[in-house]
Design a protein around this motif. Structure first.
Motif, short mmCIF file in Angstrom:
data_model
loop_
_atom_site.label_atom_id
_atom_site.label_comp_id
_atom_site.label_asym_id
_atom_site.label_seq_id
_atom_site.Cartn_x
_atom_site.Cartn_y
_atom_site.Cartn_z
N HIS A 1 -16.90 -10.28 20.19
CA HIS A 1 -17.12 -11.17 21.33
C HIS A 1 -17.32 -10.35 22.60
CE1 HIS A 1 -16.63 -14.36 24.26
NE2 HIS A 1 -16.68 -15.26 23.28
N PRO A 2 -18.33 -10.65 23.40
CA PRO A 2 -18.60 -9.88 24.63
C PRO A 2 -17.39 -9.76 25.55
CG PRO A 2 -20.40 -11.38 24.19
CD PRO A 2 -19.32 -11.73 23.21
N LEU A 3 -16.61 -10.83 25.66
CA LEU A 3 -15.46 -10.82 26.56
C LEU A 3 -14.39 -9.85 26.09
CD1 LEU A 3 -14.36 -12.13 29.11
CD2 LEU A 3 -13.30 -13.88 27.69
N PHE A 4 -14.16 -9.80 24.77
CA PHE A 4 -13.12 -8.91 24.23
C PHE A 4 -13.46 -7.45 24.51
CE2 PHE A 4 -11.18 -6.22 21.02
CZ PHE A 4 -9.86 -6.67 21.00
N GLY A 5 -14.67 -7.04 24.13
CA GLY A 5 -15.08 -5.65 24.34
C GLY A 5 -15.10 -5.26 25.80
N THR A 6 -15.58 -6.17 26.65
CA THR A 6 -15.64 -5.89 28.09
C THR A 6 -14.25 -5.67 28.66
OG1 THR A 6 -17.66 -7.21 28.35
CG2 THR A 6 -16.35 -6.81 30.33
N LEU A 7 -13.34 -6.59 28.38
CA LEU A 7 -11.99 -6.48 28.94
C LEU A 7 -11.27 -5.23 28.43
CD1 LEU A 7 -10.78 -10.21 28.81
CD2 LEU A 7 -11.57 -8.90 30.79
N LEU A 8 -11.44 -4.92 27.15
CA LEU A 8 -10.77 -3.74 26.58
C LEU A 8 -11.26 -2.47 27.26
CD1 LEU A 8 -8.85 -2.61 24.42
CD2 LEU A 8 -10.83 -2.43 22.90
#
Length: 579
Positions: free
Chosen positions: A447-454
């Protein structure tokens, strides 16, 4: 007069490289203006968005430039001006330009996919996974380094009572002025994006409005600054780059990069005028020796020179930009040469300008064979001296600081978006286009949000630490990435039946130089720990040691995969001939 001759020679050589070698590359690879680009065939209004050539040039140039072509050549000036000049020019034409142009072309012909996907198609799926892991490590260093730089540039220092001002302030200090102008820049970029993409305003009138907005932003920032402490800025930057990487490129990334490129163009024009003025008036004299020796304070010329100059000649980060964002916005293949190859040569010219600037003040900054001070300060003082203002470079320094911070933020925007793409690719199987096609835990991880936040959390956490613990690794990792990208594009060019011989020496050279530097780093850290030197077991040394080892191992595995592929290709060709 020496400085004037240096810049004339650089511009002439780089221009010839663009006209002759760049055109030859385009012919060898079969650039075809009639082919549709991914921006047309995969248009989605978010990442795949066709851009005008001038706008895309601004985005690409702003993203790849940053502070690299200023910091690198100035620090490498301890070797003398001839080695740095030669590497900026030769490296730009035959190494950096080749990588940038080749990466952009390969990605454009592969539906705007990243270097990792190109490696998968031309080498192996395992090589793709290894490359993505390696690239993500590099992007963590990019995010950490530039978060550190920007937060340090914007931060308001606490007073004696330990308090830090917060909010808009009158009579701002330099950091507060730069912070305010940079914030206004973000607002201006959003307005520009809405005007051109939703209101239908043409590029020229929108550009005029944008330039007027830049001037107004500077005027406001000189009178009203914005104050926050360093940690608060790190949090703000983290939130900003997370949002910027997820929203459509037309809303912020394209317009922001396009408008900010005018700052760099203006800074380069100012420097060129200064060089001419100093040659005519004698206001400044080029003091830097032609050659100081094969070994200096930063190490032996091989590999130190080629690692330190970095973006002024060749940079692996450029391949990520070319394949991660630029290829998804290219409206026609015929513009790939100007955007991919041309941008790199302009950056090489900036590297030579930086070399000339430090040459004007080298006696103040290069002491006992070592560079002392901050490269941006040397750059500002050198240009100020050209105009006859040896003791008052405040205006020029303010412009430079603004440019550095704006381009650092631009690099952060692009790096975070790239990390989002590549992190998702790591967990998608063949045939899965996005996280929506995945299942189970992979759906969450992709998911784009998961990778971005990490990536943002890890990068910002490291960015809150000492820059010296990060930057040393960044140079080696960045150049090693260049060697791998050159190898990957060479493999793909071979697969489509085109001439790839121009990649052989550059890829071998960059891999040799960077692996040598990483091995030197590992040996140095282990030796210090074995000798129980002071602070030898500080976590920063462990961090550098482990990171250097990880990158070296990953790079060696990728090279082995590439060599094995070459062997298989040769065997198949021999068998085909025998039949």
């Amino acid at each position: 007069m020496t400085a004037l001759l240096i810049i004339i020679a650089a511009i002439a050589l780089l221009f010839c490289g663009y006209v002759f070698y760049g055109s030859w590359l385009a012919k060898q690879w079969g650039i075809d203006p009639a082919k549709k680009t991914p921006a047309e065939t995969h248009a989605d209004g978010v990442d795949y968005v066709s851009a005008k050539p001038a706008v895309l040039m601004g985005h690409h140039f702003s993203s790849i430039a940053g502070a690299g072509p200023i910091n690198g050549p100035i620090q490498a000036a301890v070797f003398g001006w001839v080695p740095v000049f030669l590497w900026c020019v030769i490296g730009g034409i035959f190494f950096g330009g080749l990588q940038d142009f080749g990466s952009l072309f390969a990605s454009t012909r592969n539906e705007g996919k990243s270097v990792g996907e190109i490696i998968k198609a031309s080498i192996s799926p395992r090589a793709k996974k290894l490359f993505i892991i390696f690239a993500l490590l590099v992007l963590i260093l990019v995010i950490a380094s530039f978060v550190n730089v920007v937060a340090g540039t914007f931060a308001t220092i606490a007073n004696e009572a330990g308090n830090v001002a917060f909010g808009i302030v009158k009579n701002p200090t330099g950091p507060q002025t730069t912070a305010m102008i940079s914030l206004l820049f973000i607002v201006l970029a959003v307005i520009y994006g809405l005007l051109t993409n939703r209101c239908g305003l043409k590029t020229l009138p929108a550009t005029i409005i944008g330039l007027v907005g830049i001037v107004l932003s500077i005027i406001i920032g000189l009178n009203f600054g914005f104050a926050m402490g360093r940690n608060a800025w790190i949090i703000f930057i983290g939130v900003y780059i997370a949002v910027a990487s997820l929203i459509p490129v037309w809303c912020l990334l394209q317009p922001r990069d396009y408008l900010s490129s005018f700052l760099l163009y203006g800074m380069m024009a100012l420097a060129l005028v200064g060089i001419v003025v100093s040659a005519i008036t004698g206001s400044a004299h080029f003091e830097l020796p032609a050659f100081t020796g094969w070994k200096t304070s930063i190490g032996p010329m091989f590999p130190a020179l080629f690692i330190t100059v970095a973006c002024g000649a060749c940079s692996g980060f450029h391949s990520l930009i070319a394949t991660g964002t630029t290829s998804k916005q290219l409206d026609n293949e015929k513009h790939a040469k100007a955007i991919g190859y041309g941008s790199m040569l302009i950056e090489s010219a900036l590297g030579v300008i930086s070399l000339i600037a430090v040459g004007m003040v080298s006696k103040s900054f290069i002491i006992d064979g070592a560079f002392k001070g901050a490269p941006p300060v040397a750059f500002a003082q050198g240009i100020a001296k050209m105009f006859g203002y040896a003791n008052n470079q405040n205006a020029i320094y303010a412009l430079l600081t603004l440019a550095v911070s704006v381009f650092a933020l631009t690099s952060l925007d692009s790096a975070t978006r790239l990390s989002r793409f590549m992190f998702s690719e790591l967990f998608l199987k063949d045939g899965e286009e996005s996280y929506k096609d995945a299942s189970g835990a992979r759906k969450c991880l992709a998911h784009p949000l998961f990778g971005t936040l990490l990536m943002v959390v890890i990068g910002c956490t490291l960015g809150g630490l000492s820059l010296s613990q990060i930057w040393g690794l960044f140079g080696s990792a960045n150049q090693l990435l260049a060697g791998i990208a050159l190898m990957a594009v060479a493999a793909w060019i071979s697969d489509i039946g085109k001439n790839n011989k121009m990649f052989i020496f550059p890829s071998i050279f960059m891999l040799a130089a960077t692996l040598t530097q990483l091995i030197r780093t590992v040996i140095t850290k282990i030796s210090a720990m074995a000798a129980n030197s002071p602070n030898a077991f500080h976590w920063g040394n462990w961090f550098q040691l482990c990171f250097a080892l990880a990158m070296a191992v990953l790079a060696i595995f990728l090279v082995v995969e590439g060599v094995a592929l070459k062997g298989r290709h040769n065997a198949r060709r021999a068998a085909a001939k025998a039949e």
